[in-house]
Design an enzyme around this catalytic site. Structure first.
Site, PDB file in Angstrom:
ATOM      1  N   TYR A 102      -2.085  -0.492  10.829  1.00 15.12           N
ATOM      2  CA  TYR A 102      -2.221  -1.155   9.531  1.00 15.12           C
ATOM      3  C   TYR A 102      -0.989  -0.945   8.670  1.00 15.12           C
ATOM      4  CZ  TYR A 102      -3.322  -1.447   4.562  1.00 15.12           C
ATOM      5  OH  TYR A 102      -3.251  -1.709   3.225  1.00 15.12           O
ATOM      6  N   THR A 154       0.832  -1.198   0.000  1.00 21.66           N
ATOM      7  CA  THR A 154       0.000   0.000   0.000  1.00 21.66           C
ATOM      8  C   THR A 154       0.869   1.251   0.000  1.00 21.66           C
ATOM      9  OG1 THR A 154      -1.542   1.302   1.359  1.00 21.66           O
ATOM     10  CG2 THR A 154      -0.113  -0.224   2.517  1.00 21.66           C
ATOM     11  N   ASP A 155       0.340   2.339  -0.547  1.00 19.91           N
ATOM     12  CA  ASP A 155       1.073   3.607  -0.481  1.00 19.91           C
ATOM     13  C   ASP A 155       1.140   4.154   0.944  1.00 19.91           C
ATOM     14  OD1 ASP A 155      -1.593   4.379  -0.189  1.00 19.91           O
ATOM     15  OD2 ASP A 155      -1.586   5.807  -1.852  1.00 19.91           O
ATOM     16  N   GLU A 156       0.359   3.584   1.848  1.00 19.24           N
ATOM     17  CA  GLU A 156       0.352   4.082   3.219  1.00 19.24           C
ATOM     18  C   GLU A 156       1.645   3.789   3.969  1.00 19.24           C
ATOM     19  OE1 GLU A 156      -3.258   3.694   5.496  1.00 19.24           O
ATOM     20  OE2 GLU A 156      -4.418   3.307   3.684  1.00 19.24           O
ATOM     21  N   LYS A 180       1.992  -3.579   7.266  1.00 14.51           N
ATOM     22  CA  LYS A 180       2.328  -3.772   5.859  1.00 14.51           C
ATOM     23  C   LYS A 180       3.805  -3.436   5.591  1.00 14.51           C
ATOM     24  CE  LYS A 180      -0.134  -4.800   2.929  1.00 14.51           C
ATOM     25  NZ  LYS A 180      -0.481  -6.145   2.391  1.00 14.51           N
TER      26      LYS A 180
END
Length: 339
Positions: free
Chosen positions: A148, A121-123, A152
């Site tokens: 979260y 994810t870009d997060e 990741k």
């Protein structure tokens, strides 16, 4: 080619499975079928896949799948993904996203998998300032701000370690916010549609100024197909679109498409650690693999709303499931905001 897709009954994973089965690939799907998984997403492909209801933290069960299916490619979508849920229960995210990924890496190495595609994810990058035009590149530092995104990031580090230590042919995909048909209505777009169709107000965190890049799910799948075909070992690819929108802009587009007034917007206390802006530079995947997002925001939102209008029964069934959690979450965030 034998391809194993984890999380293949989820929103994004099922889109890849449907696409692969149309192309005649041999597909195995592993999915826990928790609240966000649904076999109805795979109805059109059901007789062309081997499905296993299995938690990726179950190493013994996964071992049996690998021994039976002998996958050449593993595409790893399976994960706990909702930031809000990770705030309330981070343990679940660490177990699924870190331990589950480790299990898959070990088995992929043991069974000689030719390519391991890890969906991230870009997060993991953290946030960008709202007043900036900068974007994250694949070389940007990782600064996760939620349980979260931290889980990741940890999973990514495991993938990297297996490339460097064991020469596992793995690739990492860092993707923007996906949307489209079949998305579980705990996320902004489908939950807002469900509420508007029920003549209920939409809840918007803070003042709705947080910015996300919106990627239509079919474009996401096309990117993954390119990476399966041509992605290089050890590489990282940002996958996104040029469609940066504030949350309030997304909500207003839904109001327009469903012919509702702004009276249906309700601003609620912001969630803790709410990242301001995400934006990824996709130059690398465009240049090296020839992929570019095709569906613009206007078309994607129109197609998404039309799908939910045609599938109201599914949407309202899922809405009932999620509203209890959303109410619990809102109370927790209001309590934290008042401290």
């Amino acid at each position: 080619m034998r391809i194993l897709v984890t999380g293949g009954a989820g929103f994004i994973g099922s889109d890849l499975v449907r696409s692969l089965t149309r192309d005649g690939c041999g597909i195995s799907v592993v999915d826990k079928l928790n609240y966000a998984g649904d076999l109805r997403r795979l109805e059109e492909a059901r007789d062309r896949i081997n499905f296993y209801q299995l938690d990726i933290t179950d190493e013994k069960g996964l071992r049996e799948v690998f021994e039976k299916e002998k996958p050449e490619v593993v595409v790893h979508y399976a994960a706990e993904t909702h930031v809000d849920r990770s705030i309330l229960d981070p343990d679940v995210f660490v177990k699924a996203n870190v331990i589950g990924t480790l299990n898959l890496l070990k088995l992929s190495l043991k069974h000689g998998v030719r390519k391991f595609v890890h969906i991230s994810t870009d997060e993991v990058y953290g946030e960008l300032p709202l007043d900036s035009e900068s974007k994250f590149t694949e070389d940007s530092p990782l600064q996760p701000n939620s349980p979260y995104s931290a889980s990741k990031t940890s999973a990514e580090m495991l993938v990297r370690s297996f490339v460097e230590t064991y020469d596992l042919p793995a690739v990492i995909v860092r993707a923007s916010n996906a949307y489209g048909p079949w998305q579980y209505p705990e996320k902004l777009i489908p939950l807002s549609i469900a509420r508007l169709l029920s003549d209920e107000k939409i809840s918007v965190y803070g003042t709705g100024q947080n910015v996300r890049t919106w990627l239509f799910v079919e474009d996401f799948t096309e990117a993954v197909l390119k990476i399966i075909e041509k992605g290089e070992k050890g590489e990282i690819y940002n996958v996104g679109s040029a469609e940066e929108k504030k949350n309030i802009e997304v909500v207003r587009k839904l109001l327009e498409l469903l012919d509702k007034s702004e009276d249906f917007i309700e601003f609620v206390p912001d969630r803790p650690g709410h990242d301001l802006r995400y934006a990824v530079d996709t130059t690398k995947i465009e240049r090296e693999l020839g992929w570019r997002a095709k569906v613009d925001f206007e078309e994607g939102m129109r197609r998404t709303v039309e799908w939910y209008l045609d599938n109201r029964d599914w949407l309202f069934e899922k809405k009932k499931e999620v509203e209890t959690f959303v109410n619990q979450l809102r109370k927790e965030f209001e309590r934290w905001a008042s401290r």
